[in-house]
Write an enzyme that holds these catalytic residues in place. Structure first.
Site, PDB file in Angstrom:
ATOM      1  N   LYS A 115       1.009  -1.283   0.201  1.00 40.54           N
ATOM      2  CA  LYS A 115      -0.100  -0.034   0.032  1.00 40.54           C
ATOM      3  C   LYS A 115       0.940   1.314  -0.194  1.00 40.54           C
ATOM      4  O   LYS A 115       1.516   1.680   0.935  1.00 40.54           O
ATOM      5  CB  LYS A 115      -0.926   0.000   1.163  1.00 40.54           C
TER       6      LYS A 115
ATOM      7  N   GLY B 297       6.825   5.924   8.032  1.00 39.87           N
ATOM      8  CA  GLY B 297       5.965   7.072   7.810  1.00 39.87           C
ATOM      9  C   GLY B 297       6.256   7.834   9.048  1.00 39.87           C
ATOM     10  O   GLY B 297       7.076   7.705  10.087  1.00 39.87           O
ATOM     11  N   SER B 298       5.051   8.702   9.409  1.00 39.16           N
ATOM     12  CA  SER B 298       5.321   9.706  10.772  1.00 39.16           C
ATOM     13  C   SER B 298       5.087   8.886  11.880  1.00 39.16           C
ATOM     14  O   SER B 298       4.451   7.823  11.970  1.00 39.16           O
ATOM     15  CB  SER B 298       4.026  10.561  10.559  1.00 39.16           C
ATOM     16  N   THR B 299       5.441   9.583  13.096  1.00 33.71           N
ATOM     17  CA  THR B 299       5.374   9.018  14.383  1.00 33.71           C
ATOM     18  C   THR B 299       4.023   8.946  14.716  1.00 33.71           C
ATOM     19  O   THR B 299       3.566   8.128  15.432  1.00 33.71           O
ATOM     20  CB  THR B 299       6.141   9.706  15.267  1.00 33.71           C
TER      21      THR B 299
ATOM     22  N   GLY C  48       2.173   5.984  13.165  1.00 35.13           N
ATOM     23  CA  GLY C  48       2.889   4.780  13.723  1.00 35.13           C
ATOM     24  C   GLY C  48       2.190   4.500  15.440  1.00 35.13           C
ATOM     25  O   GLY C  48       1.756   3.203  15.489  1.00 35.13           O
TER      26      GLY C  48
ATOM     27  N   GLU D 279       9.041   2.038  11.229  1.00 41.18           N
ATOM     28  CA  GLU D 279      10.218   3.076  10.925  1.00 41.18           C
ATOM     29  C   GLU D 279       9.602   4.402  10.824  1.00 41.18           C
ATOM     30  O   GLU D 279       9.128   4.676   9.990  1.00 41.18           O
ATOM     31  CB  GLU D 279      10.929   2.756   9.549  1.00 41.18           C
TER      32      GLU D 279
ATOM     33  N   CYS E 245      13.903  10.526   6.614  1.00 44.62           N
ATOM     34  CA  CYS E 245      13.864  10.477   8.294  1.00 44.62           C
ATOM     35  C   CYS E 245      15.428  10.413   8.775  1.00 44.62           C
ATOM     36  O   CYS E 245      15.478  10.890   9.874  1.00 44.62           O
ATOM     37  CB  CYS E 245      13.313   9.075   8.401  1.00 44.62           C
TER      38      CYS E 245
ATOM     39  N   GLU F  22      10.219  16.943  14.208  1.00 43.51           N
ATOM     40  CA  GLU F  22      10.734  16.785  12.508  1.00 43.51           C
ATOM     41  C   GLU F  22      10.127  17.467  11.646  1.00 43.51           C
ATOM     42  O   GLU F  22       8.748  17.730  11.361  1.00 43.51           O
ATOM     43  CB  GLU F  22      10.336  15.182  12.483  1.00 43.51           C
TER      44      GLU F  22
END
Length: 481
Positions: free
Chosen positions: A176, A228-230, A233, A250, A284, A384
């Site tokens: 995806k 992707g983004s925290t 996640g 990650e 990242c 970030e």
């Protein structure tokens, strides 16, 4: 115009309700293609198809050697179609041709070759149990159906380093990609079919965040691998807590760069500039917080600001381009908001700080930006940004530099610049990061693990560690009495 569909049970199909989304060339703002916007019904169908593919004799009965040959064939097809794949990556994501041609495509092929060699080396062991008349051994077995959710910054590479180990270990995979950049992933899936991957073993879902949420929540998925983004996640962790499926994450980073007083300043300037602005800072592992010894900070600041201001900005298709566009208008506005917050909170803008206008104003171009006078509490030092923004902060001694470098919720990457051998070997152990580089760019190789600590995620990708991420240990007890 490019048109991509869903791949379900080895058939390319439209979304069940016919919905589509658009993908944009970030260098011009123009629509370059459409993709199928999958529905929850499509997600159900693709998971069912993947389960059938996983359990099929064609896949489970395939020898490790043949599975390795299959992955090697994918690598060959990536290289045979390298020019097309690089062009798609540059068109859809914006990365300079020098990056897509010399890094993204070669690395994707390299990853498949690396894991092709692992298919015949996934071993168990015999355990010396104390129960009489027992033969007890362990096997590494595939998890089942893996949902692989990839980001928009390096679509082809990150798809490759999730897909290759998932297939090497015998899983079925559902890719995806991010809705901003589906084109190279769709082409990779086509190449997997051409290589001979059995029906249902590799599937493609395209669409927005709701498609990803449905895939994560689906009870028929055994593993989620997400980059992707925290924030996303963390949402995934909450969702998978319901059925405790395996998950690898990650996530974000806020990489510190420590420039010691004995560092080669010219080398540190060149390396840090590339490490910070690689893919326009949309990485990242990009270097973002620069802790420079006070003796060197003025020289470092002057040289890196001058160098940043001289870099060629333009569309990725231009071979002279060093800094390409940001991926979208939305992301450009996000970066601009961070830059404004830096000025509002008292940081001094040395160069950059705004959108590129004139002939490039229809694209999502942002000037490389350098700040000094940044404190550890400022937003630009803590969150970030994922863009071409550099924050320079002086330090007086190594204990201070280490403490401040570790003063972050993230822990993905760090870098040290020094000529001293003892510092080069002792400092990395004290830095809170999954990977520490010394005197170099944030490079990635299939043979070395990649992943972070803290809010940078769970688990590791690449290297032998990915084999553990996509397998489970099964024990077998045989009564010999």
């Amino acid at each position: 115009m490019y048109t991509t569909q869903l791949l379900i049970n080895d058939k390319w199909v439209d979304a069940s309700d016919g919905a589509t989304g658009e993908t944009i060339n970030p260098a011009t703002g123009a629509v370059i293609g459409t993709f199928a916007e999958a529905t929850s019904t499509d997600v159900d169908e693709v998971v069912t198809s993947a389960r059938v593919g996983f359990e099929s004799d064609a896949w489970q009965g395939m020898s490790p050697d043949m599975r390795g040959r299959l992955l090697w064939r994918v690598a060959e097809l990536i290289e045979a179609n390298a020019e097309e794949l690089a062009a798609l990556e540059t068109l859809d994501q914006g990365q300079p041709t020098s990056v897509s041609t010399n890094l993204s495509v070669p690395l994707a092929a390299q990853v498949f070759r690396y894991y092709a060699g692992f298919t015949t080396k996934i071993e168990g062991k015999v355990s010396p149990v104390s129960i009489p008349n027992q033969l007890t051994y362990q096997q590494r077995v595939p998890l089942g159906v893996a949902g692989l959710i990839t980001p928009w910054n390096f679509p082809l590479d990150i798809a490759a380093w999730k897909l290759a180990p998932a297939l090497a270990t015998g899983n079925a995979a559902i890719l995806k990609p991010a809705e901003q950049t589906p084109l190279s992933t769709a082409r990779l899936v086509e190449l997997c079919r051409e290589a001979g991957v059995p029906a249902g073993v590799v599937s493609l879902l395209t669409g927005g965040a709701e498609v990803g949420r449905a895939l994560v929540a689906h009870s028929g998925v055994d593993k989620i691998s997400f980059t992707g983004s925290t924030a996303v996640g963390q949402e995934i962790v909450k969702t998978v807590s319901r059925d405790l499926k395996r998950v690898g994450l990650e996530l974000g980073g806020k990489a510190p760069s420590i420039v010691c007083d004995d560092a080669d300043i010219d080398a540190a300037v060149a390396g840090n500039l590339q490490g910070a602005l690689f893919n326009t800072g949309q990485a990242c592992g990009a270097f973002t917080r620069f802790f420079v010894h006070r003796k060197k900070v003025d020289e470092f600041t002057s040289k890196i600001a001058s160098a940043a201001d001289s870099l060629r900005i333009g569309p990725g298709q231009d071979p002279e381009t060093v800094v390409g566009p940001l991926v979208s208008e939305e992301h450009l506005e996000r970066v601009a908001a961070y830059v404004k917050s830096g000025s509002d909170e008292g940081a001094q803008l040395v160069t950059g700080g705004g959108r590129v206008m004139g002939s490039l104003e229809k694209g999502y171009f942002f000037r490389p930006t350098v700040f000094t006078g940044v404190t550890d509490a400022m937003t630009i030092a803590r969150e970030e940004i994922f863009g071409p923004v550099l924050s320079i902060m002086p330090f007086d001694d190594m204990d201070e530099a280490i403490s401040r470098a570790n003063n972050t919720d993230y822990g993905l990457v760090a870098v040290v610049w020094t000529k001293d051998l003892a510092t080069a070997h002792t400092l990395p152990r004290q830095i809170h990061a999954g990977t520490v580089f010394v005197n170099q760019l944030p490079l990635i190789d299939p043979g070395a693990p990649w992943g972070g600590l803290g809010l940078s995620g769970w688990g590791r990708e690449l290297g032998a560690y990915s084999i553990d991420e996509y397998t489970e240990t099964k024990s077998v007890f045989i009564n010999l009495g």
